[in-house]
Design an enzyme around this catalytic site. Structure first.
Site, mmCIF file in Angstrom:
data_model
loop_
_atom_site.group_PDB
_atom_site.id
_atom_site.type_symbol
_atom_site.label_atom_id
_atom_site.label_comp_id
_atom_site.label_asym_id
_atom_site.label_seq_id
_atom_site.Cartn_x
_atom_site.Cartn_y
_atom_site.Cartn_z
ATOM 1 N N GLY A 160 0.690 -1.124 -0.006
ATOM 2 C CA GLY A 160 -0.082 -0.076 -0.041
ATOM 3 C C GLY A 160 1.190 1.503 -0.003
ATOM 4 N N VAL A 175 1.676 3.569 2.584
ATOM 5 C CA VAL A 175 2.675 3.392 3.422
ATOM 6 C C VAL A 175 3.107 2.310 3.791
ATOM 7 C CG1 VAL A 175 2.218 4.557 5.980
ATOM 8 C CG2 VAL A 175 -0.043 4.951 4.956
ATOM 9 N N CYS A 193 -2.311 10.890 11.030
ATOM 10 C CA CYS A 193 -2.075 11.598 10.768
ATOM 11 C C CYS A 193 -2.237 13.545 10.479
ATOM 12 C CB CYS A 193 -1.803 11.496 8.754
ATOM 13 S SG CYS A 193 -3.514 11.433 7.936
ATOM 14 N N GLN A 219 -5.818 18.249 3.656
ATOM 15 C CA GLN A 219 -5.096 17.216 3.245
ATOM 16 C C GLN A 219 -5.486 16.034 2.023
ATOM 17 O OE1 GLN A 219 -7.624 15.875 7.647
ATOM 18 N NE2 GLN A 219 -6.932 14.125 6.621
ATOM 19 N N GLY A 228 -3.988 10.005 1.571
ATOM 20 C CA GLY A 228 -4.503 9.643 2.365
ATOM 21 C C GLY A 228 -5.574 8.425 2.746
ATOM 22 N N LYS A 266 -11.482 12.355 15.485
ATOM 23 C CA LYS A 266 -9.953 11.790 15.877
ATOM 24 C C LYS A 266 -9.140 12.694 16.842
ATOM 25 C CE LYS A 266 -10.214 8.925 11.931
ATOM 26 N NZ LYS A 266 -9.772 8.877 10.813
ATOM 27 N N ARG A 306 -10.736 17.484 2.243
ATOM 28 C CA ARG A 306 -9.333 16.908 1.915
ATOM 29 C C ARG A 306 -9.324 18.499 0.023
ATOM 30 N NH1 ARG A 306 -7.074 12.489 2.456
ATOM 31 N NH2 ARG A 306 -8.943 11.223 2.821
ATOM 32 N N HIS A 345 0.051 16.802 3.980
ATOM 33 C CA HIS A 345 -1.360 17.634 4.875
ATOM 34 C C HIS A 345 -0.969 19.284 5.322
ATOM 35 C CE1 HIS A 345 -3.544 13.849 4.689
ATOM 36 N NE2 HIS A 345 -3.162 13.661 5.746
ATOM 37 N N ASN A 380 1.846 13.455 4.717
ATOM 38 C CA ASN A 380 1.270 12.447 5.683
ATOM 39 C C ASN A 380 1.500 10.769 5.895
ATOM 40 O OD1 ASN A 380 0.473 13.241 2.570
ATOM 41 N ND2 ASN A 380 -1.373 11.587 3.465
HETATM 42 O O1 25A Z 1 -8.783 1.323 7.820
HETATM 43 P P1 25A Z 1 -8.268 2.577 7.946
HETATM 44 O O2 25A Z 1 -7.349 2.344 9.118
HETATM 45 O O3 25A Z 1 -8.205 3.789 8.403
HETATM 46 O O4 25A Z 1 -7.134 2.521 6.940
HETATM 47 C C1 25A Z 1 -7.871 2.626 5.535
HETATM 48 C C2 25A Z 1 -6.598 2.602 5.017
HETATM 49 O O5 25A Z 1 -5.869 3.776 4.963
HETATM 50 C C3 25A Z 1 -4.277 3.117 3.900
HETATM 51 C C4 25A Z 1 -4.576 2.249 3.866
HETATM 52 O O6 25A Z 1 -4.661 2.067 2.067
HETATM 53 C C5 25A Z 1 -6.094 1.320 4.753
HETATM 54 O O7 25A Z 1 -5.850 0.243 3.768
HETATM 55 N N1 25A Z 1 -3.744 3.918 5.225
HETATM 56 C C6 25A Z 1 -3.829 2.900 6.231
HETATM 57 N N2 25A Z 1 -3.153 3.673 7.552
HETATM 58 C C7 25A Z 1 -2.595 5.075 6.260
HETATM 59 C C8 25A Z 1 -2.349 6.152 7.150
HETATM 60 N N3 25A Z 1 -1.619 6.123 8.199
HETATM 61 C C9 25A Z 1 -3.022 4.756 5.857
HETATM 62 N N4 25A Z 1 -3.009 5.583 5.002
HETATM 63 C C10 25A Z 1 -2.571 6.813 5.518
HETATM 64 N N5 25A Z 1 -2.027 7.465 6.279
HETATM 65 P P2 25A Z 1 -3.423 1.481 1.743
HETATM 66 O O8 25A Z 1 -4.001 1.810 0.029
HETATM 67 O O9 25A Z 1 -2.105 2.081 1.678
HETATM 68 O O10 25A Z 1 -2.799 0.245 1.622
HETATM 69 C C11 25A Z 1 -3.775 -0.896 1.942
HETATM 70 C C12 25A Z 1 -2.456 -1.968 2.234
HETATM 71 O O11 25A Z 1 -3.399 -2.760 2.257
HETATM 72 C C13 25A Z 1 -3.655 -3.978 1.756
HETATM 73 N N6 25A Z 1 -4.792 -4.822 2.579
HETATM 74 C C14 25A Z 1 -5.935 -4.216 2.395
HETATM 75 N N7 25A Z 1 -6.800 -5.976 2.927
HETATM 76 C C15 25A Z 1 -5.636 -6.605 3.313
HETATM 77 C C16 25A Z 1 -4.502 -5.954 2.658
HETATM 78 N N8 25A Z 1 -2.995 -7.049 3.323
HETATM 79 C C17 25A Z 1 -3.689 -8.436 3.614
HETATM 80 N N9 25A Z 1 -4.556 -9.127 4.270
HETATM 81 C C18 25A Z 1 -5.994 -8.001 4.371
HETATM 82 N N10 25A Z 1 -7.416 -8.605 4.203
HETATM 83 C C19 25A Z 1 -3.598 -4.159 0.667
HETATM 84 O O12 25A Z 1 -2.581 -5.186 -0.336
HETATM 85 C C20 25A Z 1 -2.178 -2.714 0.936
HETATM 86 O O13 25A Z 1 -0.865 -2.960 0.733
HETATM 87 P P3 25A Z 1 -3.196 -5.685 -1.193
HETATM 88 O O14 25A Z 1 -2.969 -6.430 -1.796
HETATM 89 O O15 25A Z 1 -5.061 -5.601 -1.724
HETATM 90 O O16 25A Z 1 -2.733 -4.288 -2.666
HETATM 91 C C21 25A Z 1 -4.220 -2.933 -3.096
HETATM 92 C C22 25A Z 1 -3.895 -2.276 -4.525
HETATM 93 O O17 25A Z 1 -3.143 -1.755 -4.263
HETATM 94 C C23 25A Z 1 -1.953 -1.820 -5.764
HETATM 95 N N11 25A Z 1 -0.515 -0.790 -4.978
HETATM 96 C C24 25A Z 1 -1.456 0.052 -3.647
HETATM 97 N N12 25A Z 1 0.181 0.929 -3.271
HETATM 98 C C25 25A Z 1 0.487 0.780 -4.661
HETATM 99 C C26 25A Z 1 -0.451 -0.261 -5.494
HETATM 100 N N13 25A Z 1 0.594 -0.285 -6.371
HETATM 101 C C27 25A Z 1 1.992 1.052 -7.143
HETATM 102 N N14 25A Z 1 2.047 1.494 -6.061
HETATM 103 C C28 25A Z 1 1.425 1.841 -5.580
HETATM 104 N N15 25A Z 1 2.247 2.686 -4.387
HETATM 105 C C29 25A Z 1 -1.565 -2.830 -5.524
HETATM 106 O O18 25A Z 1 -0.731 -3.239 -6.493
HETATM 107 C C30 25A Z 1 -2.715 -3.545 -5.540
HETATM 108 O O19 25A Z 1 -3.757 -3.858 -6.495
HETATM 109 O O1 L14 Z 2 -6.775 7.075 10.981
HETATM 110 O O2 L14 Z 2 -6.331 11.439 5.114
HETATM 111 O O3 L14 Z 2 -5.115 7.068 10.517
HETATM 112 O O4 L14 Z 2 -7.868 10.303 4.513
HETATM 113 C C1 L14 Z 2 -4.944 8.520 7.276
HETATM 114 C C2 L14 Z 2 -5.673 8.688 6.739
HETATM 115 C C3 L14 Z 2 -7.295 8.748 7.923
HETATM 116 C C4 L14 Z 2 -7.614 9.275 7.210
HETATM 117 C C5 L14 Z 2 -6.310 7.579 9.986
HETATM 118 C C6 L14 Z 2 -6.551 10.807 5.110
HETATM 119 C C7 L14 Z 2 -6.847 7.947 8.429
HETATM 120 C C8 L14 Z 2 -6.696 10.013 6.470
#
Ligand code: 25A
Ligand code: L14
Length: 332
Positions: free
Chosen positions: A12, A14, A129, A156, A160, A209, A231, A238, A311
């Site tokens: 992902g 992050v 963040c 933002q 994110g 949050k 956003r 951010h 972020n």
């Molecule tokens: O619920 P929350 O905590 O609020 O978080 C919601 C979402 O916010 C992001 C993160 O998204 C998360 O899914 N996130 C979390 N904390 C964050 C923060 N502090 C934050 N963003 C900003 N600040 P994300 O897209 O960054 O990461 C998702 C990752 O989670 C994996 N995943 C999802 N479900 C899963 C799982 N892993 C294991 N088991 C599960 N059930 C997900 O993996 C990804 O690694 P993936 O295999 O589903 O990949 C998704 C597709 O995206 C492509 N891809 C991703 N990043 C890149 C990319 N391709 C090229 N370049 C990239 N940079 C992958 O190839 C794939 O197709």
């Molecule tokens: O709670 O900019 O960490 O979308 C991180 C990404 C909340 C939203 C979290 C964004 C998320 C935030």
């Protein structure tokens, strides 16, 4: 010697930053394993000139022994798998919002409250963040003047919301007819006062949050926070307009000096020479940039400032790696 580290959600937005930051900061790693969903399991990620095969995240693998597991795969993944990993004795540093407000779970910004990590083992939460960059800039002022109330508006970046939102903004910039999927409305050329879901009281979950995480990290639940989270069509970093009212009267020059000395803060504040932070200049960096520091025209207890940080780095991956480093440092 060296650490056994696992990154969950490694593909992902992050997760990929976690891999680069572990490398940049030369964390002493013996073995690095990457986990993700079936969508990307089997893909190859490059790290330190070698290829790592992404493994499928399973319950069994989380029961193996790791020195650290860094999670960034969303709330529901963390809820289930971080619990299993911690139960098995592993230290988890989690980026999701799932564990942050749970009692007994440390919510850590290493520049601000590293003491809560002392002798702790289990799940450690990485804050939101927007909260991280705000408390990095406010903590030095909190110690000196005591914070009464914060009014903050955020600007933002789409990163994110993960990789898919970065693609969506790119598509919309090239094609005015492209249909929004990640956001409820078009984000290119627009601003959406809507991050995460709306609560019954009219605030979004993202805004709440910022209230409760700030109180927990600064260890003062009397601090009043009024947040509006927005956003904007920016890819990385951010920005925040922060207005803070103190219990004791701040001195503007002293406050500026405190910020210059503060760890993790870079003051860029010379408007006459067009010096102020912007998201484009902050992207790819680890510091929190502060500018436009000024006194309220009417209330001598109030200061305003502009706070910008990447972020995906300080707001997520860098902060998580700094938590790991801080725990290692405290062991010495
Ligand atoms: O619920 P929350 O905590 O609020 O978080 C919601 C979402 O916010 C992001 C993160 O998204 C998360 O899914 N996130 C979390 N904390 C964050 C923060 N502090 C934050 N963003 C900003 N600040 P994300 O897209 O960054 O990461 C998702 C990752 O989670 C994996 N995943 C999802 N479900 C899963 C799982 N892993 C294991 N088991 C599960 N059930 C997900 O993996 C990804 O690694 P993936 O295999 O589903 O990949 C998704 C597709 O995206 C492509 N891809 C991703 N990043 C890149 C990319 N391709 C090229 N370049 C990239 N940079 C992958 O190839 C794939 O197709
Ligand atoms: O709670 O900019 O960490 O979308 C991180 C990404 C909340 C939203 C979290 C964004 C998320 C935030």
């Amino acid at each position: 010697m060296g650490l056994n580290v696992g990154v969950v959600g490694a593909t992902g937005a992050v997760g990929r930053n976690m891999l680069s930051i572990l490398n940049e900061r030369n964390v002493n790693i013996k073995s690095l394993r990457c986990f993700a969903s079936e969508r990307t399991a089997g893909h190859l990620l490059e790290w330190k000139g070698k290829e790592i095969t992404v493994e499928l995240l399973t319950e069994e693998v989380m029961k193996e022994s790791f020195d650290y597991l860094l999670f960034s795969a969303g709330g529901s993944v963390s809820e289930k798998y971080a619990a299993i990993a911690a139960e098995a004795g592993n230290t988890v540093i989690d980026n999701s919002s799932t564990w942050r407000m749970k009692e007994g779970i440390p919510l850590v910004v290493p520049e601000v409250n590293p003491h809560v990590l002392k002798n702790y083992k289990g799940i450690i939460a990485n804050p939101n963040c927007s909260t991280i960059q705000m408390v990095v800039a406010l903590a030095p002022l909190q110690q000196k003047y005591g914070i009464k109330r914060i009014v903050v508006s955020t600007y933002q970046a789409v990163s994110g919301s993960g990789h898919k939102a970065i693609v969506e903004l790119g598509n919309q910039l090239n094609d005015p007819d492209s249909i929004p999927k990640v956001y409820p409305k078009r984000i290119a050329g627009n601003c959406l006062p809507h991050i995460d879901v709306f609560n019954e009281n009219g605030y979004t979950k993202e805004e709440l949050k910022m209230v409760y995480e700030t109180q927990k990290i600064l260890e003062d639940d009397t601090i009043e926070v009024n947040a509006t989270t927005v956003r904007v069509p920016v890819f990385y970093s951010h920005s925040e307009s922060v207005t803070v009212t103190f219990h004791r009267k701040p001195d503007l020059n002293e406050a500026r000096e405190l910020l210059i000395q503060a760890p993790g803060v870079v003051v860029m504040d010379d408007p006459a020479n067009l010096e102020y932070p912007t998201p484009l200049m902050a992207a790819g960096k680890d510091d929190t940039f502060v500018g436009r520091l000024r006194s309220d025209l009417f209330d001598p207890f109030t200061l305003s400032m502009w706070v910008v940080s990447d972020n995906l780095r300080k707001g997520a991956a860098t902060n998580a790696v700094q938590i790991l480093e801080k725990i290692e440092e405290q062991k010495l």
